[in-house]
Design an enzyme around this catalytic site. Structure first.
Site, PDB file in Angstrom:
ATOM      1  CB  SER A 151      -0.867  -0.008   1.261  1.00 47.23           C
ATOM      2  OG  SER A 151      -1.418   1.271   1.485  1.00 47.23           O
ATOM      3  CE1 TYR A 164      -4.642  -2.045   4.514  1.00 47.58           C
ATOM      4  CE2 TYR A 164      -3.576   0.034   3.954  1.00 47.58           C
ATOM      5  CZ  TYR A 164      -4.158  -1.158   3.567  1.00 47.58           C
ATOM      6  OH  TYR A 164      -4.241  -1.468   2.230  1.00 47.58           O
TER       7      TYR A 164
HETATM    8  N1  NAP Z   1      -8.229  -1.209  -2.975  1.00 50.05           N
HETATM    9  C1  NAP Z   1      -7.256  -0.350  -2.711  1.00 50.05           C
HETATM   10  O1  NAP Z   1      -7.366   0.865  -2.955  1.00 50.05           O
HETATM   11  C2  NAP Z   1      -5.982  -0.835  -2.103  1.00 50.05           C
HETATM   12  C3  NAP Z   1      -4.989   0.108  -1.888  1.00 50.05           C
HETATM   13  C4  NAP Z   1      -3.798  -0.305  -1.325  1.00 50.05           C
HETATM   14  C5  NAP Z   1      -3.624  -1.627  -0.990  1.00 50.05           C
HETATM   15  N2  NAP Z   1      -4.599  -2.538  -1.186  1.00 50.05           N
HETATM   16  C6  NAP Z   1      -4.334  -3.913  -0.797  1.00 50.05           C
HETATM   17  O2  NAP Z   1      -4.666  -4.772  -1.848  1.00 50.05           O
HETATM   18  C7  NAP Z   1      -5.042  -6.046  -1.316  1.00 50.05           C
HETATM   19  C8  NAP Z   1      -6.354  -6.460  -1.942  1.00 50.05           C
HETATM   20  O3  NAP Z   1      -7.315  -5.496  -1.603  1.00 50.05           O
HETATM   21  P1  NAP Z   1      -8.650  -5.296  -2.446  1.00 50.05           P
HETATM   22  O4  NAP Z   1      -8.851  -3.860  -2.570  1.00 50.05           O
HETATM   23  O5  NAP Z   1      -8.623  -6.159  -3.626  1.00 50.05           O
HETATM   24  O6  NAP Z   1      -9.722  -5.830  -1.355  1.00 50.05           O
HETATM   25  P2  NAP Z   1     -10.984  -6.787  -1.425  1.00 50.05           P
HETATM   26  O7  NAP Z   1     -11.655  -6.655  -2.739  1.00 50.05           O
HETATM   27  O8  NAP Z   1     -11.745  -6.492  -0.178  1.00 50.05           O
HETATM   28  O9  NAP Z   1     -10.336  -8.233  -1.311  1.00 50.05           O
HETATM   29  C9  NAP Z   1      -9.788  -8.697  -0.122  1.00 50.05           C
HETATM   30  C10 NAP Z   1      -9.641 -10.196  -0.227  1.00 50.05           C
HETATM   31  O10 NAP Z   1      -9.025 -10.710   0.969  1.00 50.05           O
HETATM   32  C11 NAP Z   1      -9.823 -11.785   1.473  1.00 50.05           C
HETATM   33  N3  NAP Z   1      -9.678 -11.837   2.932  1.00 50.05           N
HETATM   34  C12 NAP Z   1      -9.864 -10.839   3.817  1.00 50.05           C
HETATM   35  N4  NAP Z   1      -9.709 -11.286   5.076  1.00 50.05           N
HETATM   36  C13 NAP Z   1      -9.410 -12.606   4.985  1.00 50.05           C
HETATM   37  C14 NAP Z   1      -9.157 -13.635   5.929  1.00 50.05           C
HETATM   38  N5  NAP Z   1      -9.201 -13.409   7.254  1.00 50.05           N
HETATM   39  N6  NAP Z   1      -8.881 -14.880   5.480  1.00 50.05           N
HETATM   40  C15 NAP Z   1      -8.844 -15.138   4.141  1.00 50.05           C
HETATM   41  N7  NAP Z   1      -9.074 -14.207   3.210  1.00 50.05           N
HETATM   42  C16 NAP Z   1      -9.373 -12.958   3.620  1.00 50.05           C
HETATM   43  C17 NAP Z   1     -11.243 -11.450   1.023  1.00 50.05           C
HETATM   44  O11 NAP Z   1     -12.098 -12.569   0.952  1.00 50.05           O
HETATM   45  P3  NAP Z   1     -13.075 -13.017   2.166  1.00 50.05           P
HETATM   46  O12 NAP Z   1     -13.620 -11.753   2.765  1.00 50.05           O
HETATM   47  O13 NAP Z   1     -14.087 -13.885   1.536  1.00 50.05           O
HETATM   48  O14 NAP Z   1     -12.214 -13.761   3.120  1.00 50.05           O
HETATM   49  C18 NAP Z   1     -10.964 -10.929  -0.385  1.00 50.05           C
HETATM   50  O15 NAP Z   1     -10.794 -11.993  -1.289  1.00 50.05           O
HETATM   51  C19 NAP Z   1      -5.114  -5.875   0.191  1.00 50.05           C
HETATM   52  O16 NAP Z   1      -3.958  -6.420   0.770  1.00 50.05           O
HETATM   53  C20 NAP Z   1      -5.155  -4.373   0.376  1.00 50.05           C
HETATM   54  O17 NAP Z   1      -4.601  -3.983   1.604  1.00 50.05           O
HETATM   55  C21 NAP Z   1      -5.790  -2.174  -1.737  1.00 50.05           C
END
Ligand code: NAP
Length: 259
Positions: A151, A164
């Site tokens: 991030s 975070y």
């Molecule tokens: N979106 C952004 O702007 C952004 C920015 C910076 C970094 N990121 C990073 O990118 C990564 C992906 O984020 P995203 O935006 O794609 O989020 P997302 O759409 O909410 O996806 C998160 C994924 O993680 C899984 N997950 C969460 N908690 C879990 C647990 N306890 N056990 C197993 N699986 C779990 C969720 O599935 P379940 O809930 O079904 O378990 C889901 O598949 C993250 O690491 C996030 O910090 C995102």
């Protein structure tokens, strides 16, 4: 050599096995799809079965090899069980992508131990444990790719970085430590650094048009990220072409971090 053969030599993931945590949603789902379309057999790991099944069904319909494992990565036992189940499907992975993450952001004064522990467990400990489980085998076989999704908050504090930001900063350090340990044996370890990407993770923020527009204006490309923006970088980091790229943070953020 045809250009297609040349591109395959550089980027094809045919014959590779990938495990993608968080592969059922957002950035992880896009990465899982990209790796599968590039030829890898992909196991997606997350908790909710319906999202996992939908992801795998979509890929299978395109002729890709994909499977899912439902697991809770917030506990050490959950991570261990997930790793064993994932390795049973197509064999030991050549590629590990840690995209599962949680985004709990109370103000620092209200940041309690529960949020701290939950954040570290999913965002940092699970990637560490999975790396520990799969990294040595990759090194022994002479090829491996570990990709963490971090991030902007790994590099700078803003909008209540809290635990975070700490977890993502440590995850970047973990990539460097893993790179130091395993790169001599053909295992590269890198991180992908998103900007602001419209996914369920930040649904609250994405539903505020003014904030969304303000964030888009901070990029150089002029728009916020889409999960699909990670496909190319993920395929590159997962394949042969990136064999001399290790311990790096690759920003896929439309230039957000540059000014
Ligand atoms: N979106 C952004 O702007 C952004 C920015 C910076 C970094 N990121 C990073 O990118 C990564 C992906 O984020 P995203 O935006 O794609 O989020 P997302 O759409 O909410 O996806 C998160 C994924 O993680 C899984 N997950 C969460 N908690 C879990 C647990 N306890 N056990 C197993 N699986 C779990 C969720 O599935 P379940 O809930 O079904 O378990 C889901 O598949 C993250 O690491 C996030 O910090 C995102």
């Amino acid at each position: 050599m045809t250009s297609q053969n040349y591109l395959c030599e550089l980027f094809s993931l045919e014959g590779r096995v990938a495990v993608v945590t968080g592969g059922s949603s957002g950035i992880g789902r896009a990465i899982a799809g990209a790796l599968a379309r590039a030829g890898a057999s992909v196991v997606v790991v997350a908790r909710r079965e319906s999202e996992l099944a939908a992801t795998v069904d979509e890929l299978a319909a395109e002729g890709c090899r994909a499977a899912w494992v439902s697991a809770d990565l917030s506990t050490r036992d959950g991570v261990r069980a997930a790793a064993e189940q994932a390795a049973e499907v197509f064999g030991e992975p050549d590629i590990l992508v840690n995209s599962a993450g949680i985004n709990l952001r109370p103000p620092m004064d209200e940041l309690g131990e529960e949020v701290w522990d939950a954040t570290m467990a999913v965002n940092l400990e699970a990637p560490y444990l999975l790396g520990r489980r799969f990294g040595p085998g990759m090194a022994e076989r002479g090829f491996g790719r570990i990709i963490h999704v971090t991030s902007q908050q790994a590099h700078r504090a803003f909008v209540q970085s809290g635990a975070y930001g700490v977890s993502k900063g440590a995850l970047e350090s973990l990539a460097r430590s893993q790179a130091e340990a395993w790169s001599p044996y053909g295992v590269t370890c890198n991180t992908l650094v998103p900007g602001f990407v419209m996914t369920p993770l930040n649904a609250r923020l994405s539903s505020d048009p003014e904030k969304v527009a303000a964030l888009a204006a901070r990029t150089m490309v002029g728009r916020n990220g889409l999960a699909e923006d990670f496909a190319g970088a993920a395929v590159f980091l997962a394949g042969r072409a990136s064999g001399y790229v290790t311990g790096q943070s690759i920003f896929v953020d439309g230039g957000l971090s540059v000014h």
